[in-house]
Design an enzyme around this catalytic site. Structure first.
Site, PDB file in Angstrom:
ATOM      1  N   LYS A 122      60.400  25.332  47.236  1.00 18.45           N
ATOM      2  CA  LYS A 122      60.399  26.788  47.436  1.00 18.45           C
ATOM      3  C   LYS A 122      59.914  27.132  48.846  1.00 18.45           C
ATOM      4  O   LYS A 122      59.422  26.256  49.580  1.00 18.45           O
ATOM      5  CB  LYS A 122      59.510  27.412  46.357  1.00 18.45           C
ATOM      6  CG  LYS A 122      60.067  27.288  44.924  1.00 18.45           C
ATOM      7  CD  LYS A 122      59.023  27.801  43.936  1.00 18.45           C
ATOM      8  CE  LYS A 122      59.465  27.764  42.495  1.00 18.45           C
ATOM      9  NZ  LYS A 122      58.340  28.163  41.595  1.00 18.45           N
ATOM     10  N   TYR A 150      66.740  33.002  37.926  1.00 12.59           N
ATOM     11  CA  TYR A 150      65.545  33.397  37.165  1.00 12.59           C
ATOM     12  C   TYR A 150      65.858  34.443  36.090  1.00 12.59           C
ATOM     13  O   TYR A 150      64.952  35.147  35.636  1.00 12.59           O
ATOM     14  CB  TYR A 150      64.449  33.893  38.111  1.00 12.59           C
ATOM     15  CG  TYR A 150      63.686  32.763  38.796  1.00 12.59           C
ATOM     16  CD1 TYR A 150      63.133  31.714  38.047  1.00 12.59           C
ATOM     17  CD2 TYR A 150      63.487  32.748  40.174  1.00 12.59           C
ATOM     18  CE1 TYR A 150      62.431  30.682  38.655  1.00 12.59           C
ATOM     19  CE2 TYR A 150      62.776  31.721  40.795  1.00 12.59           C
ATOM     20  CZ  TYR A 150      62.241  30.692  40.025  1.00 12.59           C
ATOM     21  OH  TYR A 150      61.529  29.673  40.621  1.00 12.59           O
ATOM     22  N   HIS A 206      60.534  24.057  42.060  1.00  8.43           N
ATOM     23  CA  HIS A 206      61.189  24.331  40.783  1.00  8.43           C
ATOM     24  C   HIS A 206      61.823  23.029  40.312  1.00  8.43           C
ATOM     25  O   HIS A 206      62.348  22.272  41.132  1.00  8.43           O
ATOM     26  CB  HIS A 206      62.296  25.380  40.937  1.00  8.43           C
ATOM     27  CG  HIS A 206      63.168  25.459  39.717  1.00  8.43           C
ATOM     28  ND1 HIS A 206      62.817  26.208  38.617  1.00  8.43           N
ATOM     29  CD2 HIS A 206      64.328  24.821  39.398  1.00  8.43           C
ATOM     30  CE1 HIS A 206      63.739  26.041  37.684  1.00  8.43           C
ATOM     31  NE2 HIS A 206      64.662  25.200  38.131  1.00  8.43           N
ATOM     32  N   ASN A 243      53.609  27.909  43.783  1.00  5.56           N
ATOM     33  CA  ASN A 243      53.510  26.576  43.167  1.00  5.56           C
ATOM     34  C   ASN A 243      54.556  25.584  43.672  1.00  5.56           C
ATOM     35  O   ASN A 243      54.823  24.563  43.043  1.00  5.56           O
ATOM     36  CB  ASN A 243      53.484  26.688  41.638  1.00  5.56           C
ATOM     37  CG  ASN A 243      54.769  27.234  41.052  1.00  5.56           C
ATOM     38  OD1 ASN A 243      55.714  27.532  41.788  1.00  5.56           O
ATOM     39  ND2 ASN A 243      54.821  27.338  39.749  1.00  5.56           N
ATOM     40  N   GLU A 276      71.866  25.054  35.939  1.00  5.64           N
ATOM     41  CA  GLU A 276      71.306  25.252  37.286  1.00  5.64           C
ATOM     42  C   GLU A 276      72.079  24.443  38.332  1.00  5.64           C
ATOM     43  O   GLU A 276      72.311  24.923  39.437  1.00  5.64           O
ATOM     44  CB  GLU A 276      69.824  24.876  37.290  1.00  5.64           C
ATOM     45  CG  GLU A 276      68.979  25.864  36.491  1.00  5.64           C
ATOM     46  CD  GLU A 276      67.524  25.463  36.336  1.00  5.64           C
ATOM     47  OE1 GLU A 276      66.766  26.252  35.747  1.00  5.64           O
ATOM     48  OE2 GLU A 276      67.136  24.361  36.781  1.00  5.64           O
TER      49      GLU A 276
HETATM   50  P1  DAT Z   1      58.206  26.339  35.947  1.00  7.24           P
HETATM   51  O1  DAT Z   1      58.489  26.689  37.389  1.00  7.24           O
HETATM   52  O2  DAT Z   1      57.073  25.379  35.830  1.00  7.24           O
HETATM   53  O3  DAT Z   1      59.434  25.884  35.188  1.00  7.24           O
HETATM   54  P2  DAT Z   1      58.457  28.855  34.498  1.00  7.24           P
HETATM   55  O4  DAT Z   1      59.898  28.539  34.329  1.00  7.24           O
HETATM   56  O5  DAT Z   1      57.664  29.216  33.278  1.00  7.24           O
HETATM   57  O6  DAT Z   1      57.675  27.671  35.242  1.00  7.24           O
HETATM   58  O7  DAT Z   1      58.310  30.071  35.512  1.00  7.24           O
HETATM   59  C1  DAT Z   1      59.097  30.116  36.673  1.00  7.24           C
HETATM   60  C2  DAT Z   1      58.238  30.522  37.841  1.00  7.24           C
HETATM   61  O8  DAT Z   1      57.736  31.845  37.619  1.00  7.24           O
HETATM   62  C3  DAT Z   1      57.000  29.664  38.049  1.00  7.24           C
HETATM   63  O9  DAT Z   1      57.246  28.500  38.795  1.00  7.24           O
HETATM   64  C4  DAT Z   1      56.092  30.604  38.756  1.00  7.24           C
HETATM   65  C5  DAT Z   1      56.429  31.952  38.159  1.00  7.24           C
HETATM   66  N1  DAT Z   1      55.506  32.270  37.052  1.00  7.24           N
HETATM   67  C6  DAT Z   1      55.540  31.788  35.798  1.00  7.24           C
HETATM   68  N2  DAT Z   1      54.533  32.289  35.055  1.00  7.24           N
HETATM   69  C7  DAT Z   1      53.859  33.125  35.878  1.00  7.24           C
HETATM   70  C8  DAT Z   1      52.721  33.962  35.731  1.00  7.24           C
HETATM   71  N3  DAT Z   1      52.061  34.032  34.570  1.00  7.24           N
HETATM   72  N4  DAT Z   1      52.309  34.671  36.809  1.00  7.24           N
HETATM   73  C9  DAT Z   1      52.956  34.607  37.986  1.00  7.24           C
HETATM   74  N5  DAT Z   1      54.041  33.845  38.200  1.00  7.24           N
HETATM   75  C10 DAT Z   1      54.487  33.120  37.167  1.00  7.24           C
HETATM   76 MG    MG Z   2      61.107  26.908  34.608  1.00  9.16          MG
END
Ligand code: DAT
Ligand code: MG
Length: 151
Positions: A9, A49, A115, A112, A126
Site C-alpha cells: 500500500k 474494497y 493487502h 498496515n 482480486e
Molecule cells: P486485511 O487487510 O487484513 O484483509 P480487512 O479485509 O478486514 O483486513 O480490512 C481491509 C482494510 O481495512 C485493512 O487492511 C485496514 C482497514 N481496516 C479494517 N478494519 C479497520 C478498522 N477497524 N479501523 C480502521 N481501518 C480498518
Molecule cells: Mg481483507
C-alpha cells in the site's frame, strides 16, 4: 497451486519497504508471477474494497489506497493464500505475530502496509480485478522442485 493478490500500500511504498516486503515473500519460496507499480483509481479502490462499503473506516480506506502509488503483485505457491497472510500478520499491527511484516513495521490498522487475498474466491476475484491475463507470467523456476516438492 494457489495464487494470491498482494498489494504494498502507499505507506509501504513511501517508506521504502517494497524491497523488504517482497524479499520476505521471495525468501519464503513464493513465486512472483505478476507485478506492476501503479496509481490506484477511485473506481478500482471502490471495487477492491466493495465488501467494506458502509463501514466507518471505508471512506478513509479509499483515500489511503488512492493517496499515492502501490505495488501490486501476484504470488504463487502451495497454500500461498494462507502463507502470505501469515507473513503479513493480523490486520491490526498490535495483534500481528512477532516476525510478521505488520508486527515488524507498523503500528496502526489504518497504516498496515499490505493487502493480501483472504480466500481462494477472493484471490480469484482480486486477481482478475487487478491484472489482465496477459500480465500474468507462468514460468519455470529452477528452484521449484526444492520448494514445491511433495514426498
Ligand atoms: P486485511 O487487510 O487484513 O484483509 P480487512 O479485509 O478486514 O483486513 O480490512 C481491509 C482494510 O481495512 C485493512 O487492511 C485496514 C482497514 N481496516 C479494517 N478494519 C479497520 C478498522 N477497524 N479501523 C480502521 N481501518 C480498518
Ligand atoms: Mg481483507
Amino acid at each position: 497451486m494457489e495464487q494470491t493478490l498482494v498489494l504494498i500500500k502507499p505507506d509501504g511504498v513511501q517508506r521504502g519497504l517494497i524491497g523488504e516486503i517482497t524479499a520476505r515473500l521471495e525468501r519464503r519460496g513464493l513465486k512472483l508471477i505478476a507485478a506492476k507499480f501503479m496509481q490506484v483509481s477511485p473506481e478500482l479502490a471502490e471495487a477492491h474494497y466493495a465488501i467494506h462499503k458502509g463501514k466507518p473506516f471505508y471512506e478513509g480506506l479509499i483515500r489511503y489506497i488512492t493517496s499515492s502509488p502501490v505495488m501490486a503483485m501476484i504470488w504463487e505457491g502451495p497454500e500461498a493464500i494462507a502463507a502470505v497472510r501469515q507473513t503479513m500478520g493480523a490486520t491490526k499491527p498490535t495483534e500481528a505475530a512477532p516476525g510478521s511484516v505488520r508486527h515488524d513495521f507498523a503500528l496502526e490498522v489504518g497504516r498496515n502496509l499490505t493487502h493480501a487475498s483472504d480466500s481462494p474466491e477472493t484471490a480469484f476475484q482480486e486477481i482478475s480485478l487487478w491484472f489482465k491475463p496477459e500480465e500474468i507470467i507462468s514460468w519455470e523456476r529452477s528452484t521449484d522442485p526444492w520448494l514445491f516438492g511433495k514426498n
